[in-house]
Design a protein around this motif. Structure first.
Motif, PDB file in Angstrom:
ATOM      1  N   ARG A  15       5.519  -6.836 -39.805  1.00 34.23           N
ATOM      2  CA  ARG A  15       5.169  -6.828 -41.226  1.00 34.23           C
ATOM      3  C   ARG A  15       5.391  -5.453 -41.845  1.00 34.23           C
ATOM      4  NH1 ARG A  15      -1.091  -8.198 -42.186  1.00 34.23           N
ATOM      5  NH2 ARG A  15      -1.386  -7.575 -44.372  1.00 34.23           N
ATOM      6  N   TYR A 136      12.494 -15.854 -35.797  1.00 34.00           N
ATOM      7  CA  TYR A 136      12.544 -16.652 -37.024  1.00 34.00           C
ATOM      8  C   TYR A 136      13.266 -17.980 -36.860  1.00 34.00           C
ATOM      9  CZ  TYR A 136      17.262 -15.102 -38.683  1.00 34.00           C
ATOM     10  OH  TYR A 136      18.590 -14.854 -38.855  1.00 34.00           O
TER      11      TYR A 136
ATOM     12  N   ARG B  16      13.414 -12.036 -42.302  1.00 39.13           N
ATOM     13  CA  ARG B  16      13.186 -13.440 -41.968  1.00 39.13           C
ATOM     14  C   ARG B  16      12.092 -13.585 -40.915  1.00 39.13           C
ATOM     15  NH1 ARG B  16      17.176 -17.321 -42.998  1.00 39.13           N
ATOM     16  NH2 ARG B  16      15.704 -18.714 -41.986  1.00 39.13           N
ATOM     17  N   ALA B  17      12.111 -12.724 -39.897  1.00 35.78           N
ATOM     18  CA  ALA B  17      11.106 -12.812 -38.840  1.00 35.78           C
ATOM     19  C   ALA B  17       9.721 -12.513 -39.404  1.00 35.78           C
ATOM     20  CB  ALA B  17      11.440 -11.839 -37.705  1.00 35.78           C
ATOM     21  N   SER B  18       9.628 -11.513 -40.258  1.00 36.67           N
ATOM     22  CA  SER B  18       8.336 -11.178 -40.851  1.00 36.67           C
ATOM     23  C   SER B  18       7.846 -12.301 -41.747  1.00 36.67           C
ATOM     24  CB  SER B  18       8.454  -9.876 -41.648  1.00 36.67           C
ATOM     25  OG  SER B  18       7.249  -9.608 -42.328  1.00 36.67           O
ATOM     26  N   ALA B  20       8.529 -15.470 -41.543  1.00 32.87           N
ATOM     27  CA  ALA B  20       8.105 -16.606 -40.717  1.00 32.87           C
ATOM     28  C   ALA B  20       6.743 -16.331 -40.095  1.00 32.87           C
ATOM     29  CB  ALA B  20       9.149 -16.879 -39.626  1.00 32.87           C
ATOM     30  N   SER B  21       6.567 -15.119 -39.586  1.00 35.36           N
ATOM     31  CA  SER B  21       5.295 -14.752 -38.964  1.00 35.36           C
ATOM     32  C   SER B  21       4.152 -14.779 -39.971  1.00 35.36           C
ATOM     33  CB  SER B  21       5.425 -13.350 -38.343  1.00 35.36           C
ATOM     34  OG  SER B  21       4.163 -12.834 -37.989  1.00 35.36           O
ATOM     35  N   MET B  22       4.393 -14.240 -41.161  1.00 34.54           N
ATOM     36  CA  MET B  22       3.332 -14.176 -42.160  1.00 34.54           C
ATOM     37  C   MET B  22       2.977 -15.558 -42.699  1.00 34.54           C
ATOM     38  SD  MET B  22       2.343 -11.160 -42.169  1.00 34.54           S
ATOM     39  CE  MET B  22       1.241 -11.229 -43.571  1.00 34.54           C
ATOM     40  N   ARG B  24       3.106 -18.287 -41.066  1.00 32.99           N
ATOM     41  CA  ARG B  24       2.308 -18.917 -40.022  1.00 32.99           C
ATOM     42  C   ARG B  24       0.892 -18.344 -39.989  1.00 32.99           C
ATOM     43  NH1 ARG B  24       4.144 -20.826 -34.238  1.00 32.99           N
ATOM     44  NH2 ARG B  24       2.160 -20.836 -33.158  1.00 32.99           N
ATOM     45  N   ARG B  27      -1.307 -19.572 -42.855  1.00 31.05           N
ATOM     46  CA  ARG B  27      -1.818 -20.917 -42.624  1.00 31.05           C
ATOM     47  C   ARG B  27      -2.963 -20.897 -41.617  1.00 31.05           C
ATOM     48  NH1 ARG B  27      -1.486 -24.562 -39.148  1.00 31.05           N
ATOM     49  NH2 ARG B  27       0.152 -23.650 -37.873  1.00 31.05           N
ATOM     50  N   PRO B  36      -4.096 -12.533 -45.085  1.00 24.64           N
ATOM     51  CA  PRO B  36      -3.745 -11.633 -43.985  1.00 24.64           C
ATOM     52  C   PRO B  36      -4.234 -10.210 -44.222  1.00 24.64           C
ATOM     53  CG  PRO B  36      -1.911 -13.099 -44.420  1.00 24.64           C
ATOM     54  CD  PRO B  36      -2.942 -13.400 -45.472  1.00 24.64           C
ATOM     55  N   SER B  37      -4.095  -9.694 -45.432  1.00 23.03           N
ATOM     56  CA  SER B  37      -4.515  -8.315 -45.696  1.00 23.03           C
ATOM     57  C   SER B  37      -6.027  -8.168 -45.540  1.00 23.03           C
ATOM     58  CB  SER B  37      -4.057  -7.879 -47.082  1.00 23.03           C
ATOM     59  OG  SER B  37      -4.562  -8.763 -48.073  1.00 23.03           O
ATOM     60  N   ILE B 109      -6.014 -14.164 -34.618  1.00 24.68           N
ATOM     61  CA  ILE B 109      -4.902 -13.208 -34.563  1.00 24.68           C
ATOM     62  C   ILE B 109      -4.366 -13.090 -33.141  1.00 24.68           C
ATOM     63  CG2 ILE B 109      -4.292 -10.765 -34.828  1.00 24.68           C
ATOM     64  CD1 ILE B 109      -5.878 -10.697 -37.371  1.00 24.68           C
ATOM     65  N   GLN B 110      -5.253 -13.149 -32.168  1.00 19.44           N
ATOM     66  CA  GLN B 110      -4.787 -13.063 -30.783  1.00 19.44           C
ATOM     67  C   GLN B 110      -3.877 -14.239 -30.440  1.00 19.44           C
ATOM     68  OE1 GLN B 110      -5.666 -10.216 -28.847  1.00 19.44           O
ATOM     69  NE2 GLN B 110      -3.764 -11.035 -28.020  1.00 19.44           N
ATOM     70  N   HIS B 112      -2.177 -15.977 -32.584  1.00 16.86           N
ATOM     71  CA  HIS B 112      -0.958 -15.773 -33.370  1.00 16.86           C
ATOM     72  C   HIS B 112      -0.009 -14.795 -32.676  1.00 16.86           C
ATOM     73  CE1 HIS B 112       1.605 -15.012 -36.845  1.00 16.86           C
ATOM     74  NE2 HIS B 112       1.352 -13.730 -36.718  1.00 16.86           N
ATOM     75  N   GLU B 113      -0.542 -13.666 -32.254  1.00 17.73           N
ATOM     76  CA  GLU B 113       0.309 -12.649 -31.630  1.00 17.73           C
ATOM     77  C   GLU B 113       0.868 -13.148 -30.295  1.00 17.73           C
ATOM     78  OE1 GLU B 113       1.324  -9.894 -32.983  1.00 17.73           O
ATOM     79  OE2 GLU B 113       0.030  -9.807 -34.745  1.00 17.73           O
ATOM     80  N   LEU B 116       3.893 -15.142 -30.956  1.00 20.33           N
ATOM     81  CA  LEU B 116       5.072 -14.305 -31.207  1.00 20.33           C
ATOM     82  C   LEU B 116       5.614 -13.754 -29.889  1.00 20.33           C
ATOM     83  CD1 LEU B 116       4.221 -12.152 -34.367  1.00 20.33           C
ATOM     84  CD2 LEU B 116       5.115 -14.454 -34.215  1.00 20.33           C
TER      85      LEU B 116
END
Lengths: 141, 141
Positions: A15, A136, B16-18, B20-22, B24, B27, B36-37, B109-110, B112-113, B116
């Motif tokens: 990010r 992605y 694109r990767a960021s 997609a990650s954000m 997800r 959600r 997220p912030s 978050i764990q 989620h990470e 990734l």
DNA sequence: TATTGTTATACTCTATAACTATA
DNA sequence: TATAGTTATAGAGTATAACAATA
């Protein structure tokens, strides 16, 4: 002393890296008065004459509802033209002034991407790109 | 056949990767009704009790003008409390309910990470993270 | 029925300017 | 003067819902 609970998280680093890159690209594109998304669309149309905006949206993962105003602005500035393919689709092409501007855009983006690559050790560059693409391509929300 | 002029650009892959990650993560965070912030700020306060919002802003690269409403919403929901340090600074701490919610956020978050990381070959993970950090630590706009 | 394109609307993050109160 | 915090506003990307016209 400040403790950063985020340093080991690839999602957070992703990010921050993307935000830094996009902020820089946005500034670099002010000279051609284009947003990053508009510049990207010009490159895709240049490489794919007569592509439709729904095809661009699929390729760049931009929703149709968001493609409409993007393409509309490019057409209004006479950077692209829309030629009806059938009753509902339109093939998109660069106009002469669009082609000229796209050459400038390509130089700007090339310089931008080179600045990013300069931060990545040469031996890591291919793998780094592959990791990003892996993230992605099949990271469904 | 579609030609993609962007495939070899790390900046585009990063974007694109960021994204997609954000998407997800956004959600996944709907279950705790946090952006997220906001979730990120809770983690930083948990690890750094009595940190001020300007210090958080410096650490996360969030402008002061944007920190104000973020912290304001967390305080309004009684997730954090502000204790005056001097006449203009306030140390931030989690409340009891903030601490409880932050535990849920950490699990989200764990997971989620981990999702990734699953896309990154194990041997590449450390280098991948280092490349991302190199991109955002000294890539001035 | 499904697809293309469109409009309207809202959310999130970010950026700038202007202001206050305090150090 | 410089800093902490705030307010207002704008730009950019993204998301959903609804719709018309066409395949």
């Amino acid at each position: 002393m400040f403790v950063d609970p985020l340093v080991s998280f690839p999602g957070y680093a992703l990010r921050r890296a993307s935000a830094a890159s996009m902020a820089r690209l946005s500034r670099e594109l002010t000279t051609v008065k284009l947003r990053p998304s508009e510049a990207t669309i010009l490159l895709v149309i240049e490489s794919n004459p007569d592509i439709t905006q729904s095809e661009i949206g699929q390729a760049l993962d931009i929703a149709g509802a968001n493609m409409a105003p993007l393409v509309g602005r490019l057409a209004e500035r006479d950077l692209i033209e829309r030629r009806p393919v059938d009753g509902r689709s339109q093939g998109l092409r660069l106009t002469d002034s669009g082609r000229t501007l796209t050459q400038r855009v390509k130089r700007i983006i090339q310089i931008h991407e080179n600045a990013l690559l300069a931060k990545i050790p040469r031996a890591q560059r291919t793998l780094f790109l592959e990791c990003l693409r892996a993230l992605y391509t099949d990271l469904l929300p």
